[in-house]
Design a protein around this motif. Structure first.
Motif, PDB file in Angstrom:
ATOM      1  N   ASP A  10      37.719  29.732  54.056  1.00  0.00           N
ATOM      2  CA  ASP A  10      38.943  30.481  54.368  1.00  0.00           C
ATOM      3  C   ASP A  10      39.149  31.655  53.415  1.00  0.00           C
ATOM      4  OD1 ASP A  10      39.886  28.760  56.557  1.00  0.00           O
ATOM      5  OD2 ASP A  10      40.149  27.257  54.984  1.00  0.00           O
ATOM      6  N   LEU A  11      38.089  32.431  53.222  1.00  0.00           N
ATOM      7  CA  LEU A  11      38.135  33.535  52.277  1.00  0.00           C
ATOM      8  C   LEU A  11      39.268  34.509  52.569  1.00  0.00           C
ATOM      9  CD1 LEU A  11      36.855  35.186  49.953  1.00  0.00           C
ATOM     10  CD2 LEU A  11      35.399  36.286  51.661  1.00  0.00           C
ATOM     11  N   ARG A  12      39.582  34.740  53.842  1.00  0.00           N
ATOM     12  CA  ARG A  12      40.594  35.751  54.164  1.00  0.00           C
ATOM     13  C   ARG A  12      41.975  35.366  53.671  1.00  0.00           C
ATOM     14  NH1 ARG A  12      41.484  35.129  60.695  1.00  0.00           N
ATOM     15  NH2 ARG A  12      41.244  32.867  60.846  1.00  0.00           N
ATOM     16  N   TYR A  13      42.169  34.101  53.336  1.00  0.00           N
ATOM     17  CA  TYR A  13      43.458  33.669  52.819  1.00  0.00           C
ATOM     18  C   TYR A  13      43.463  33.523  51.296  1.00  0.00           C
ATOM     19  CZ  TYR A  13      44.176  32.556  57.732  1.00  0.00           C
ATOM     20  OH  TYR A  13      44.271  32.639  59.102  1.00  0.00           O
ATOM     21  N   VAL A  14      42.366  33.869  50.653  1.00  0.00           N
ATOM     22  CA  VAL A  14      42.273  33.761  49.198  1.00  0.00           C
ATOM     23  C   VAL A  14      42.672  35.095  48.574  1.00  0.00           C
ATOM     24  CG1 VAL A  14      40.768  33.276  47.237  1.00  0.00           C
ATOM     25  CG2 VAL A  14      40.444  32.033  49.386  1.00  0.00           C
ATOM     26  N   ASN A  15      43.762  35.073  47.806  1.00  0.00           N
ATOM     27  CA  ASN A  15      44.294  36.311  47.225  1.00  0.00           C
ATOM     28  C   ASN A  15      43.913  36.501  45.757  1.00  0.00           C
ATOM     29  OD1 ASN A  15      45.696  37.030  49.631  1.00  0.00           O
ATOM     30  ND2 ASN A  15      47.335  35.592  49.094  1.00  0.00           N
ATOM     31  N   LEU A  16      42.842  35.871  45.343  1.00  0.00           N
ATOM     32  CA  LEU A  16      42.419  35.960  43.943  1.00  0.00           C
ATOM     33  C   LEU A  16      41.439  37.115  43.775  1.00  0.00           C
ATOM     34  CD1 LEU A  16      41.825  32.142  43.426  1.00  0.00           C
ATOM     35  CD2 LEU A  16      43.803  33.456  42.652  1.00  0.00           C
ATOM     36  N   PRO A  17      41.775  38.113  42.950  1.00  0.00           N
ATOM     37  CA  PRO A  17      40.900  39.291  42.806  1.00  0.00           C
ATOM     38  C   PRO A  17      39.485  38.948  42.382  1.00  0.00           C
ATOM     39  CG  PRO A  17      43.064  39.727  41.866  1.00  0.00           C
ATOM     40  CD  PRO A  17      43.041  38.269  42.212  1.00  0.00           C
ATOM     41  N   PHE A  18      39.306  37.990  41.476  1.00  0.00           N
ATOM     42  CA  PHE A  18      37.950  37.699  41.000  1.00  0.00           C
ATOM     43  C   PHE A  18      37.095  37.084  42.106  1.00  0.00           C
ATOM     44  CE2 PHE A  18      40.193  33.744  39.944  1.00  0.00           C
ATOM     45  CZ  PHE A  18      39.291  32.768  40.324  1.00  0.00           C
ATOM     46  N   VAL A  19      37.716  36.365  43.040  1.00  0.00           N
ATOM     47  CA  VAL A  19      36.981  35.822  44.180  1.00  0.00           C
ATOM     48  C   VAL A  19      36.592  36.942  45.127  1.00  0.00           C
ATOM     49  CG1 VAL A  19      37.152  34.360  46.232  1.00  0.00           C
ATOM     50  CG2 VAL A  19      37.986  33.526  44.028  1.00  0.00           C
ATOM     51  N   ARG A  20      37.518  37.845  45.402  1.00  0.00           N
ATOM     52  CA  ARG A  20      37.243  38.978  46.280  1.00  0.00           C
ATOM     53  C   ARG A  20      36.134  39.864  45.723  1.00  0.00           C
ATOM     54  NH1 ARG A  20      39.223  38.922  51.480  1.00  0.00           N
ATOM     55  NH2 ARG A  20      41.271  37.913  51.518  1.00  0.00           N
ATOM     56  N   GLU A  21      36.168  40.105  44.426  1.00  0.00           N
ATOM     57  CA  GLU A  21      35.145  40.945  43.784  1.00  0.00           C
ATOM     58  C   GLU A  21      33.776  40.270  43.834  1.00  0.00           C
ATOM     59  OE1 GLU A  21      36.611  41.667  39.878  1.00  0.00           O
ATOM     60  OE2 GLU A  21      38.367  42.808  40.575  1.00  0.00           O
ATOM     61  N   ALA A  22      33.754  38.964  43.599  1.00  0.00           N
ATOM     62  CA  ALA A  22      32.479  38.240  43.640  1.00  0.00           C
ATOM     63  C   ALA A  22      31.885  38.280  45.042  1.00  0.00           C
ATOM     64  CB  ALA A  22      32.676  36.800  43.177  1.00  0.00           C
ATOM     65  N   TYR A  23      32.739  38.186  46.055  1.00  0.00           N
ATOM     66  CA  TYR A  23      32.253  38.267  47.430  1.00  0.00           C
ATOM     67  C   TYR A  23      31.721  39.658  47.733  1.00  0.00           C
ATOM     68  CZ  TYR A  23      32.242  38.404  52.527  1.00  0.00           C
ATOM     69  OH  TYR A  23      31.873  38.569  53.846  1.00  0.00           O
ATOM     70  N   ALA A  24      32.444  40.692  47.304  1.00  0.00           N
ATOM     71  CA  ALA A  24      32.018  42.073  47.549  1.00  0.00           C
ATOM     72  C   ALA A  24      30.693  42.371  46.863  1.00  0.00           C
ATOM     73  CB  ALA A  24      33.094  43.043  47.073  1.00  0.00           C
ATOM     74  N   ASP A  25      30.449  41.744  45.715  1.00  0.00           N
ATOM     75  CA  ASP A  25      29.217  41.966  44.962  1.00  0.00           C
ATOM     76  C   ASP A  25      28.072  41.071  45.423  1.00  0.00           C
ATOM     77  OD1 ASP A  25      30.616  43.799  43.475  1.00  0.00           O
ATOM     78  OD2 ASP A  25      30.976  42.457  41.783  1.00  0.00           O
ATOM     79  N   GLY A  26      28.322  40.217  46.404  1.00  0.00           N
ATOM     80  CA  GLY A  26      27.274  39.326  46.894  1.00  0.00           C
ATOM     81  C   GLY A  26      27.037  38.105  46.037  1.00  0.00           C
ATOM     82  N   ARG A  27      27.960  37.811  45.134  1.00  0.00           N
ATOM     83  CA  ARG A  27      27.790  36.660  44.247  1.00  0.00           C
ATOM     84  C   ARG A  27      28.474  35.401  44.773  1.00  0.00           C
ATOM     85  NH1 ARG A  27      30.734  37.466  40.135  1.00  0.00           N
ATOM     86  NH2 ARG A  27      31.646  39.515  40.603  1.00  0.00           N
ATOM     87  N   LEU A  28      29.132  35.531  45.912  1.00  0.00           N
ATOM     88  CA  LEU A  28      29.906  34.411  46.444  1.00  0.00           C
ATOM     89  C   LEU A  28      29.834  34.455  47.964  1.00  0.00           C
ATOM     90  CD1 LEU A  28      33.390  33.259  45.199  1.00  0.00           C
ATOM     91  CD2 LEU A  28      33.076  33.787  47.623  1.00  0.00           C
ATOM     92  N   ALA A  29      29.661  33.294  48.583  1.00  0.00           N
ATOM     93  CA  ALA A  29      29.493  33.215  50.035  1.00  0.00           C
ATOM     94  C   ALA A  29      30.785  32.772  50.710  1.00  0.00           C
ATOM     95  CB  ALA A  29      28.380  32.228  50.381  1.00  0.00           C
ATOM     96  N   ASP A  30      31.070  33.380  51.849  1.00  0.00           N
ATOM     97  CA  ASP A  30      32.175  32.940  52.711  1.00  0.00           C
ATOM     98  C   ASP A  30      31.611  31.877  53.644  1.00  0.00           C
ATOM     99  OD1 ASP A  30      34.208  32.536  54.480  1.00  0.00           O
ATOM    100  OD2 ASP A  30      34.336  34.599  55.197  1.00  0.00           O
ATOM    101  N   CYS A  31      32.040  30.644  53.470  1.00  0.00           N
ATOM    102  CA  CYS A  31      31.470  29.525  54.221  1.00  0.00           C
ATOM    103  C   CYS A  31      32.325  29.109  55.404  1.00  0.00           C
ATOM    104  CB  CYS A  31      31.226  28.342  53.279  1.00  0.00           C
ATOM    105  SG  CYS A  31      29.962  28.689  52.022  1.00  0.00           S
TER     106      CYS A  31
END
Length: 379
Positions: free
Chosen positions: A122-143
């Motif tokens: 549920d990435l679209r509901y996560v409002n944490l900047p460090f999570v968003r940045e990690a996803y944008a950088d390819g370090r975190l997967a939206d499952c």
């Protein structure tokens, strides 16, 4: 869809406030030998340190004579000790975990273990900047959705553990439970006190190799909470409080025995439903709430929208809201979860929430740093 998801979060909070995995079963909570950690608030967790490993026992909150799960935490950089007890083996520290909840992502960020979050749901509901940045950088997967996760993407992620919240009468975790990665059942939300839930950070810290940091952080939270509670007792004011609003034809209110109800009590506010002993949520009609809370001095509302709630918005939603004393006297405080991380932060920082409540219930008290989550509604 966003509004629906927010409802589920709200109901889940009220309940806080309200597959099959190895390690479930009838194992007793008590452990012989070892060094049992002094957990003063968590009722459903026991941590025992042994030479070379730690055993975490989770009591089943729906059947307290049973164990929900037993975990054996063993360092991955050392050989496994002989004679390990039964339970789900977790090699620590975790460095590529799938974390379903933004609540636990927020905690891991606060513990300095954010880099170990390999994926979220549920990435679209996560409002944490460090999570968003990690996803944008390819370090975190939206499952994908927590209710219907993307199994193929999880297989690609190859997580070393999956952290998710258990539910009563669950029939296992389907394909997720068959992937081979340990499933860590995050039952902290079923504790009946705010400090009880927050104390679970000591378990999560040990999973991610930051146990001492988690112990230190909880000591700070506990001390802050205790000092704030004592300070509230010194106040000469005693305001009554009502919370939240209708959803459709139902008004969900936290019971007096819930973590939220107990927070109101610790802030020395007179919660209008304090005499309801349940630790979960009560579904009530508008008329029932008006009868009990119509004369409440203060009204607290949590919501999620693009612009801050106003009195005009509130009246447009339900004309009957104007009958409440707090509405007429303009003493309503709102928390816009789209702008502040209320749900992400407060489960493990109840001291921050308690500080807000004390300042609202006791306006004469100064030097508490101002409100973090709530603000007075505008016209």
């Amino acid at each position: 869809m966003r509004h629906r998801c927010y409802l589920f979060v709200m109901i889940g909070w009220a309940l806080f406030l309200f597959a099959a995995c190895g390690g479930r079963g009838k194992a007793p909570l008590a452990s012989e030998g070892g060094d049992t950690l002094d957990l003063r608030h968590a009722a459903n967790l026991i941590l025992v340190d042994y030479p070379g490993y730690t055993v975490a026992t989770l009591r089943n909150p729906w059947d307290t004579l049973r164990t929900l799960h037993t975990y054996v935490l063993a360092p991955k950089d050392k050989p496994l000790p002989d004679g390990l007890p039964e339970g789900t083996l977790v090699r620590t520290p975790l460095d590529r975990a799938l974390v379903y909840s933004s609540v636990h992502c927020s905690l891991l960020g606060g513990l300095g273990a954010a880099d170990a979050i390999g994926g979220v749901c549920d990435l679209r509901y996560v409002n944490l900047p460090f999570v968003r940045e990690a996803y944008a950088d390819g370090r975190l997967a939206d499952c994908g959705s927590g209710n219907n996760p993307d199994v193929e993407r999880i297989i690609e992620l190859r997580p070393d553990a999956i952290l998710l919240s258990p539910y009563q009468d669950g029939n296992g975790y389907g394909r997720i439970g068959k992937l081979g990665a340990p499933i860590v059942e995050c039952a902290d939300y079923l504790e009946t006190s705010a400090l009880g839930r927050a104390e679970w950070m000591r378990f999560y810290g040990r999973l991610f190799g930051v146990g001492q940091r988690a112990d230190s952080l909880f000591a700070v939270v506990e001390d802050n909470y205790r000092r704030l509670k004592q300070r509230a007792l010194l106040s000469s004011t005693s305001l009554s409080v009502l919370s939240d609003t209708m959803y459709g034809a139902v008004w969900y209110v936290s019971g007096g025995g819930s973590p939220m109800g107990r927070l109101y009590a610790d802030a020395c506010g007179r919660y209008v439903f304090a005499d309801e002993p349940t630790s979960g949520a009560l579904p009530l009609s508008f008329e029932s709430v008006l009868d009990r809370g119509g004369d409440a001095d203060v009204w607290l509302i949590k919501y999620n929208r693009q612009h801050d709630l106003t009195y005009a918005d509130l009246r447009a939603e339900h004309d009957g809201y104007a009958q409440f004393k707090a509405f007429r006297q303009r003493n309503i405080y709102g928390c816009n979860a789209a702008r502040v991380n209320f749900f992400e932060e407060t489960p493990f920082r109840p001291d921050w929430l308690l500080a807000d409540l004390i300042q609202i219930f006791h306006p004469e008290m100064k030097r508490l740093g101002g409100l973090r989550y709530f603000c007075k509604l505008e016209e």
